[in-house]
Design an enzyme around this catalytic site. Structure first.
Site, PDB file in Angstrom:
ATOM      1  N   CYS A   2     -13.488  -4.288  42.069  1.00 25.02           N
ATOM      2  CA  CYS A   2     -13.467  -4.591  40.639  1.00 25.02           C
ATOM      3  C   CYS A   2     -13.827  -6.056  40.483  1.00 25.02           C
ATOM      4  O   CYS A   2     -13.077  -6.941  40.907  1.00 25.02           O
ATOM      5  CB  CYS A   2     -12.090  -4.325  40.044  1.00 25.02           C
ATOM      6  SG  CYS A   2     -11.984  -4.723  38.273  1.00 25.02           S
ATOM      7  N   GLU A 105     -18.935  -1.608  36.709  1.00 27.22           N
ATOM      8  CA  GLU A 105     -19.418  -1.432  38.073  1.00 27.22           C
ATOM      9  C   GLU A 105     -20.931  -1.225  38.006  1.00 27.22           C
ATOM     10  O   GLU A 105     -21.457  -0.788  36.981  1.00 27.22           O
ATOM     11  CB  GLU A 105     -18.757  -0.232  38.759  1.00 27.22           C
ATOM     12  CG  GLU A 105     -17.283  -0.418  39.084  1.00 27.22           C
ATOM     13  CD  GLU A 105     -17.012  -1.477  40.148  1.00 27.22           C
ATOM     14  OE1 GLU A 105     -17.982  -2.076  40.677  1.00 27.22           O
ATOM     15  OE2 GLU A 105     -15.834  -1.720  40.446  1.00 27.22           O
TER      16      GLU A 105
END
Length: 231
Positions: A2, A105
């Site tokens: 992340c 992402e």
């Protein structure tokens, strides 16, 4: 992994959501591109109530020789955090929540890397599981830092990336914040992929790749496969 996320609600809304009575955070504006190295909003418990403050994103163990190690510790693997020397102590007693309403992402496509925004279908705020620590320099300078725990991806995230941040349900938040709770098995059981049927993902502008960009247009859905100007 992340490496970017968003917090697009107001400070007042955050305080209500986490039952914060008062905070030393002087100001918060909606953030559309939170990045490593920045000071991020975090919720901890002092044993009697929740507190909202800021931590630098990039974990620095208390015993580290150089705080620059934080640049390599923006994430901690949920599978090993309880036993890894860098995170073991924090896992036992310095756990935090990082408020977010989406994370980004990058998905590999035939046209290159496509940033994707992943959020709850409801659009609601959620809590990322984190760890924090305070590092003190030889001169007495104190730096409070954090890391985000990651786990295996669910069915929504798997086509995009091989890791995803740990999202805790509201019912799990109090357990995670409880400093008296040191049952490693119980705490580890919270660090699972979030149910895929509650998440959605869509493509966004490549402009999110530049940390200097932080504006509402970053979270707008783009047409799949559309070629946008790279920043």
């Amino acid at each position: 992994m992340c490496g970017r996320y968003t917090v697009t609600i107001t400070l007042e809304e955050l305080m209500v959501r986490y039952m914060i009575e008062e905070t030393n955070v002087p100001f918060h504006r909606p953030q559309y591109n939170v990045a490593p190295g920045q000071h991020v909003l975090a919720v901890i418990s002092d044993g009697s109530r929740n507190r909202l403050g800021e931590l630098k994103w990039g974990f620095v163990p208390s015993w580290a020789d150089d705080p620059k190690v934080g640049y390599t510790m923006i994430n901690a693997r949920a599978e090993t955090a309880a036993t890894k020397p860098a995170f073991k102590s924090a896992f036992q007693k310095k756990r935090c929540l990082l408020p977010a309403d989406s994370f980004y992402e990058w998905q590999t496509t035939i046209r290159g890397k496509q940033p994707m925004r992943i959020r709850l279908k409801t659009g609601s705020l959620f809590s990322l599981a984190g760890l924090y620590e305070t590092w003190t320099s030889p001169e007495g300078e104190r730096i409070s830092t954090c890391t985000i725990l990651t786990t295996t991806p669910n069915e929504i995230v798997a086509p995009i990336h091989d890791r995803m941040p740990v999202i805790l349900s509201p019912e799990q938040e109090a357990i995670w914040l409880d400093r008296e709770q040191q049952n490693i098995n119980l705490l580890s059981s919270l660090l699972k992929p979030y149910p895929s049927d509650q998440l959605e993902a869509y493509p966004v502008s490549p402009a999110v790749g530049n940390v200097r960009n932080d504006e509402p247009s970053l979270i707008e859905q783009q047409e799949p496969g559309r070629q946008l100007e790279l920043w």
